[in-house]
Structures are given as C-alpha cells and as structure tokens.
Design an enzyme around this catalytic site. Structure first.
Site, PDB file in Angstrom:
ATOM      1  N   THR A 209       0.864  -1.198   0.000  1.00 58.13           N
ATOM      2  CA  THR A 209       0.000   0.000   0.000  1.00 58.13           C
ATOM      3  C   THR A 209       0.891   1.236   0.000  1.00 58.13           C
ATOM      4  O   THR A 209       2.086   1.143  -0.287  1.00 58.13           O
ATOM      5  CB  THR A 209      -0.986  -0.033   1.191  1.00 58.13           C
ATOM      6  OG1 THR A 209      -1.905   1.046   1.051  1.00 58.13           O
ATOM      7  CG2 THR A 209      -0.294   0.075   2.538  1.00 58.13           C
ATOM      8  N   ASN A 210       0.332   2.402   0.303  1.00 57.42           N
ATOM      9  CA  ASN A 210       1.120   3.647   0.341  1.00 57.42           C
ATOM     10  C   ASN A 210       0.543   4.555   1.431  1.00 57.42           C
ATOM     11  O   ASN A 210      -0.518   4.252   1.989  1.00 57.42           O
ATOM     12  CB  ASN A 210       1.095   4.317  -1.046  1.00 57.42           C
ATOM     13  CG  ASN A 210      -0.312   4.684  -1.455  1.00 57.42           C
ATOM     14  OD1 ASN A 210      -0.983   5.482  -0.810  1.00 57.42           O
ATOM     15  ND2 ASN A 210      -0.793   4.087  -2.539  1.00 57.42           N
ATOM     16  N   PRO A 211       1.260   5.649   1.772  1.00 58.29           N
ATOM     17  CA  PRO A 211       0.833   6.433   2.952  1.00 58.29           C
ATOM     18  C   PRO A 211      -0.340   7.386   2.739  1.00 58.29           C
ATOM     19  O   PRO A 211      -0.617   8.225   3.613  1.00 58.29           O
ATOM     20  CB  PRO A 211       2.090   7.224   3.338  1.00 58.29           C
ATOM     21  CG  PRO A 211       3.009   7.135   2.195  1.00 58.29           C
ATOM     22  CD  PRO A 211       2.518   6.127   1.215  1.00 58.29           C
ATOM     23  N   ALA A 281      -4.808   7.421  -4.457  1.00 59.14           N
ATOM     24  CA  ALA A 281      -3.453   6.967  -4.763  1.00 59.14           C
ATOM     25  C   ALA A 281      -3.493   5.441  -4.869  1.00 59.14           C
ATOM     26  O   ALA A 281      -3.120   4.738  -3.924  1.00 59.14           O
ATOM     27  CB  ALA A 281      -2.501   7.412  -3.666  1.00 59.14           C
TER      28      ALA A 281
END
Ligand code: CTP
Length: 409
Positions: A209-211, A281
């Site tokens: 995943t991403n922040p 995102a």
C-alpha cells in the site's frame, strides 16, 4: 468552509445538555472566519456560562438579563438585522415551540422573529420528546423557505437511552451552516471523487500500500456537497471518516480495497456523472499470486512476483469523454513538468501536482503545488489547507462544466 468567511452568524443556544458541546461550534465558526454573536436563553446559562462564549467569540453574549433590562445594550431588532445566518444549537423542544408559535418572550425568539436571515436549527432532545406529536407538529409549522432543520442523530443519549436525539458533530453543523449560506454553484451536478490508498494483499495479513490518508479527496467530497453537488465517493481503506451526507441523495460512499475494485466502483459511479476527481493513490503493483493463508515467516519467499495494476484513468478514458476530469500527481522531482506530462498522457482537463517526500503532502498538513490544465497556463498554488485547496480546485472545475447544467450522459 469558505462560505462562512466574513459572515455574521448569530449562534442561539437554548437549554439542553448539549449546550456544553456548542463551544466547539463557536470555535469552528470563528476559525472559518465568521463573526459570531451568541444569544443564550436563560435555561442555557444554567448549563454553560456566557463567559465561555464571550471568550470564544470575542463578542459580548446576549442573554435574557439584557433583554428585560431597560437601559442601553443592543436591541433585538439591531441583532436581527446584523446577521446573515442564525444557527440555534441545541434547539430544545421549548425553543422550537416558541419559534413555531411566533413567540417573542425571550431574546432569542424575539431576534428570530425580527430577522429575515435563514435559520439552521439543530434540535437535540430525548428520543421520546423528539418523536412526540407536539414536537413533530411544531417542526411542520416552520416556514420551510427560511428554516432548515438538521435531524438529530441516533445514538447514546445523556439519559442513558439509545435513539434519535443526539447532538451532531460540530463539523457537521459547520458544513450545514456553510451550505445554507451558499454559494450552491454545483447544484444539479454529479461528481465522482476517488480518495485514499488501495491495498494489494500478499496474504491475509500482509499487503502492499502507500501512505495516502484520503484527506484530499474527502475534503473535495465535503466541499462539493456543501456547494450543492451530488457526490459519489469511492474510498479506499482509511481511518479518516468520509463527510456525513446531508440527505439520502447528497453523498454516497462505496468502500473498496484493491485498485481493481476501485476501477470497477469508479466505472459504475460514472453513470450520469458530470465530473471525476481522481484524488486516490491506487497501488501501482500487486502480488502476482496472493497466498490464501498467513504462512510462517520462515517459509516466506525472498522475492515477490508483482504485476502492474490497471491504470484507472487510462482504462476509463473512453467513458470520460465529455466529463471534466481532475487528476493529481504527487511528485518528488520536476513537479510541474511531470504533472503536465501526466495531464497529456491521461487526457485530463486539470491536474494538481504537488511535491511529496519526508511526510510533505500527506495527511493533515497543508498542501501547495501547481495546477496544470489543458486550456490555460499553469497556476502556482501557494500553501493552504486541504479544505481551502478543495474549494480552489472545485472553482477551476466548475468553470469548465458546461453551462447547461445536469448531464446528457
Ligand atoms: N491513477 C490511476 N490509476 C492508477 C494510478 C494512478 O488512475 N493505477 C491516477 C491517480 O489517481 C492520479 C493520476 O493517475 O489522479 C496520477 O497518479 P500517479 O500515481 O502520480 O501516476 P502514475 O500513473 O502512477 O505515474 P507514475 O507512478 O509513473 O509517476
């Protein structure tokens, strides 16, 4: 929340236990740039002291002691003229009865009667009182062109009971106040907004995943609803709560996990929509073969086979013709140039490109960057909160919507 800036708001407080929560409403209105005048009923002053609101609003507080006093002070007629919006929170059954019956026997009811400003009522009371015939009849007697009522929420009440009657979150009251003051320049428009990261599972407990927190998209959804749009929010996994819908039609939220799910949900949401704001995102890669069980650490492979997830904007490009599309690009290098390249590659109308790295650009922090567009020069956007940025971006999007209103899709 821009609609609240420099507006004169009269905040009426009547005597319910929720009066102690109204400090947060007064503070939020002030923070949004409103000039706030508080008027308290006598009963309200038994729950909270006027001094609290004097300190929070930096204005004197009107009470019934002033109203029944013969010398000096600001009259109810002057107060009634000097406001753009009246918010009554909490509105008790007694205050509601006064307003429905046209009474003027205390300062608050006299101000409401003498004013032509719109009124936002935030009733909060015990469930049985709220559901009583008398209260429901009084609500029905209010002039709908002037009074807007926020129905109380269902939940735990101070009495220990559970049911409708709860005071809403201050943020929700601020949004309703902003929506009452306008502008409603997106009324009749349907806007799809994506927000948040996506998650691609390696197994049931490990993922890619991403922040992203989803805050930017959530602020856009919030601002669009306040400005009258019907919003369809496609939201990835995040702890940040989506905006509360004003009514059944104003916001729908579809929760998704993976990029593929986001693609499918966005495609479905586009039906009849005027615009897409692609603030999510999505994860760009996923494990080629997710494992069905957790598996032990010692058995994990040293390398992971990945495949690229679909690009949502590129995949949906044929379906986006005739709709205004705003994309985002979080970049570490050549922010503006990369943004313009993506605008062209993905066939967007607008793209907001902002620098990221070292925590910059993510979460609750302010944002700055460049707005690149197909039809105009790049605009440099100075640092501002995500809420302000949301309104700015919606201004640019609204300018490009066809003037006929509605959609032909
Ligand atoms: N986007 C998308 N589908 C993806 C990834 C991104 O539709 N699978 C959208 C984003 O929501 C954003 C825009 O494309 O509006 C640009 O996202 P970004 O991650 O910057 O672009 P990528 O195409 O992933 O480019 P790169 O990673 O090469 O910078």
């Amino acid at each position: 929340m821009r609609a609240l800036k420099d507006r004169r708001i009269l905040l009426g407080i009547s005597g319910g236990i929720a009066a102690y929560k109204v400090g947060f409403v007064a503070r939020g209105l002030r923070k949004a740039g409103a000039d706030v005048r508080v008027v308290m009923t006598q009963a309200a002053t038994k729950f909270v002291g006027p001094l609290t609101f004097e300190a929070l609003t930096e204005n004197p507080v009107g009470t019934d002691a002033d109203f029944f006093h013969t010398g000096g002070g600001v009259s109810h007629v002057e107060m009634a003229r000097a406001c753009d919006l009246i918010v009554i929170a909490p509105c008790t059954a007694t205050t509601l009865a006064r307003l429905a019956g046209g009474f003027a026997d205390n300062l608050l009811s006299a101000v409401v009667l003498a004013s032509r400003a719109p009124v936002l009522l935030v009733p909060s009371m015990h469930t049985a009182m709220w559901q009583s015939h008398a209260v429901q009849q009084n609500l029905a007697r209010l002039d709908p062109s002037r009074f807007r009522v926020m129905p109380p929420e269902a939940g735990d009440l101070a009495s220990g009971d559970v049911g409708p009657g709860r005071f809403p979150e201050p943020q929700d009251i601020l949004e309703q106040a902003a929506a009452t003051l306008g502008p409603r320049d997106l009324a009749g428009r349907t806007i799809v907004v994506t927000a948040g990261p996506t998650r691609e599972p390696m197994d049931p407990v490990r993922l890619i995943t991403n922040p992203s927190t989803g805050r930017m998209g959530i602020e856009i959804a919030r601002a669009a609803q306040v400005r009258g749009a019907r919003v369809r929010l496609v939201l990835g996994p995040t702890e940040v709560p989506p905006p509360r819908a004003f009514d059944d039609a104003s916001i729908s939220v579809v929760r998704v996990m993976t990029t593929q799910q986001m693609l499918e949900a966005t495609q479905a949401a586009l039906q009849g929509a005027d615009a897409l704001v692609m603030a999510a995102a999505p994860a760009d890669q996923r494990p080629a073969a997710p494992r069905p069980g957790k598996g032990r650490k010692k058995d994990l492979p040293a390398t992971l086979d990945l495949v690229t997830t679909p690009d949502i904007l590129l995949t949906l490009r044929p379906a986006l013709a005739g709709r205004i599309v705003l994309g985002f690009a979080a970049e570490t290098d050549d922010v503006e140039a990369s943004g313009r390249r993506k605008l062209d590659e993905k066939g967007l109308d607008l793209l907001f490109a902002n620098p990221v790295g070292d925590g910059v650009g993510f979460g609750a922090r302010p944002n700055e960057g460049f707005l690149v567009s197909r039809d105009r020069d790049t605009e440099t956007v100075a640092s501002r909160t995500k809420a302000d940025l949301a309104d700015f971006l919606l201004d640019r999007l609204a300018e490009r919507l066809p003037t006929s209103g509605g959609t032909t899709h």
